[in-house]
Write an enzyme that holds these catalytic residues in place. Structure first.
Site, PDB file in Angstrom:
ATOM      1  N   SER A   1      61.511   4.972  76.849  1.00  0.00           N
ATOM      2  CA  SER A   1      60.153   4.606  76.436  1.00  0.00           C
ATOM      3  C   SER A   1      59.139   5.179  77.422  1.00  0.00           C
ATOM      4  O   SER A   1      59.163   4.862  78.617  1.00  0.00           O
ATOM      5  CB  SER A   1      60.015   3.084  76.397  1.00  0.00           C
TER       6      SER A   1
ATOM      7  N   HIS B   1      57.179   3.586  67.620  1.00  0.00           N
ATOM      8  CA  HIS B   1      57.208   2.126  67.443  1.00  0.00           C
ATOM      9  C   HIS B   1      55.779   1.622  67.288  1.00  0.00           C
ATOM     10  O   HIS B   1      55.035   1.530  68.265  1.00  0.00           O
ATOM     11  CB  HIS B   1      57.905   1.513  68.668  1.00  0.00           C
TER      12      HIS B   1
ATOM     13  N   ASP C   1      65.028  -3.359  72.164  1.00  0.00           N
ATOM     14  CA  ASP C   1      63.890  -2.873  72.958  1.00  0.00           C
ATOM     15  C   ASP C   1      63.309  -4.025  73.773  1.00  0.00           C
ATOM     16  O   ASP C   1      62.884  -5.037  73.214  1.00  0.00           O
ATOM     17  CB  ASP C   1      62.843  -2.306  71.979  1.00  0.00           C
TER      18      ASP C   1
ATOM     19  N   ASP D   1      55.480   3.995  72.208  1.00  0.00           N
ATOM     20  CA  ASP D   1      54.928   2.679  71.879  1.00  0.00           C
ATOM     21  C   ASP D   1      53.448   2.765  71.546  1.00  0.00           C
ATOM     22  O   ASP D   1      52.634   3.105  72.400  1.00  0.00           O
ATOM     23  CB  ASP D   1      55.122   1.732  73.071  1.00  0.00           C
TER      24      ASP D   1
ATOM     25  N   MET E   1      50.193   0.694  70.473  1.00  0.00           N
ATOM     26  CA  MET E   1      49.669  -0.690  70.494  1.00  0.00           C
ATOM     27  C   MET E   1      48.177  -0.687  70.220  1.00  0.00           C
ATOM     28  O   MET E   1      47.456   0.177  70.733  1.00  0.00           O
ATOM     29  CB  MET E   1      49.904  -1.319  71.862  1.00  0.00           C
TER      30      MET E   1
ATOM     31  N   MET F   1      53.179  -1.013  67.011  1.00  0.00           N
ATOM     32  CA  MET F   1      52.868  -2.433  67.217  1.00  0.00           C
ATOM     33  C   MET F   1      51.405  -2.608  66.861  1.00  0.00           C
ATOM     34  O   MET F   1      50.542  -2.822  67.717  1.00  0.00           O
ATOM     35  CB  MET F   1      53.151  -2.818  68.683  1.00  0.00           C
TER      36      MET F   1
ATOM     37  N   MET G   1      63.381  -6.794  68.833  1.00  0.00           N
ATOM     38  CA  MET G   1      62.651  -6.901  70.101  1.00  0.00           C
ATOM     39  C   MET G   1      63.346  -7.961  70.966  1.00  0.00           C
ATOM     40  O   MET G   1      63.582  -9.080  70.519  1.00  0.00           O
ATOM     41  CB  MET G   1      61.195  -7.305  69.872  1.00  0.00           C
TER      42      MET G   1
ATOM     43  N   HIS H   1      61.030   7.346  72.825  1.00  0.00           N
ATOM     44  CA  HIS H   1      60.405   6.166  72.224  1.00  0.00           C
ATOM     45  C   HIS H   1      58.911   6.129  72.582  1.00  0.00           C
ATOM     46  O   HIS H   1      58.550   6.152  73.761  1.00  0.00           O
ATOM     47  CB  HIS H   1      61.107   4.919  72.752  1.00  0.00           C
TER      48      HIS H   1
END
Ligand code: DX5
Ligand code: ZN
Length: 212
Positions: free
Chosen positions: A8, A65, A173, A34, A36, A67, A137, A32
């Site tokens: 990540s 991913h 994760d 992330d 957000m 979020m 998660m 990965h």
């Protein structure tokens, strides 16, 4: 199936992203990312333009991913930016879950569905056989470097029991290190995300190899 390691970049140095990605490239095939939005999770990270720039400098499989609230609105943009897999949260999509899965498939991308620690596997049982990957998660999403929540590990077995797909990727994760990785792979997880453990180690190669 061989265990997939997906480092990540949330724990990487964002001022030197290319260098940080090149550090892990010889040892893995996934990355990965992330995303957000400060609404679905209490933190803001990176978005579409960064994914687009990353796509230009690496051939790693981009494991994105999301979020974010209302993920369906952004599927086309992340797909166009070069994501290979788009994972969204069930808690953010709810009654638009099927529609969101369809949208990702229309973009010819792999589909991932994720649940937060408090969401039960039973809630997503009808979707497990429609997607390529389930992301469990193992911390509350939002930040790197948190402690693995042991109580989430049993979800791996629950997902396996609902799955009719031998190729389903079960990803975990949050708080993954050499010890928690073992707990997860023993239960049947075949894809491990790790940020802090990899990027803050003195020897990245050894850290990655210790997870497999
Ligand atoms: C947390 C993110 C994770 C995070 C994991 O919300 O989804 O991908 O980077 O970080 P570590 O491995 O440090 O727990
Ligand atoms: Zn993540």
């Amino acid at each position: 199936m061989k265990t997939i390691i997906s480092p990540s970049i949330l724990s990487a140095d964002f001022a030197n992203l290319e260098k940080e990605i090149k550090k892990i490239e010889p040892y893995v095939s996934w990355l990965h990312i992330d995303v957000m939005d400060g609404h679905f999770v209490p933190n803001i990270s990176i978005g579409v333009p960064v994914v687009k720039s990353i796509r230009k400098i690496t051939n790693l499989f981009l494991d994105t991913h999301l979020m974010i609230e209302n993920p369906i609105k952004y599927i086309d943009a992340f797909s166009l930016a070069g994501a290979d897999l788009v994972t969204f949260h069930y808690e953010a999509a709810k009654d638009k879950t099927i529609e969101t899965i369809k949208k990702i498939k229309e973009n010819n991308k792999k589909v991932g569905l994720s649940i937060k620690p408090k969401t039960k596997v039973e809630e997503i049982k009808d979707y497990i056989n429609l997607v390529d990957l389930i992301l469990i998660m193992t911390v509350e999403p939002g930040f790197g470097g948190q402690k693995f929540m042991d109580e989430c590990a049993k979800k791996i077995t629950e997902i396996k029991n609902y799955s009719k797909n031998d190729n389903l990727i079960i990803q975990v994760d949050g708080g993954i290190n050499d010890k928690t990785a073992r707990i997860c792979t023993n239960l049947g997880a075949n894809c491990l995300v790790a940020g802090n453990y990899i990027y803050n180690s003195d020897n990245i190669e050894e850290a990655i190899k210790s997870l497999i």
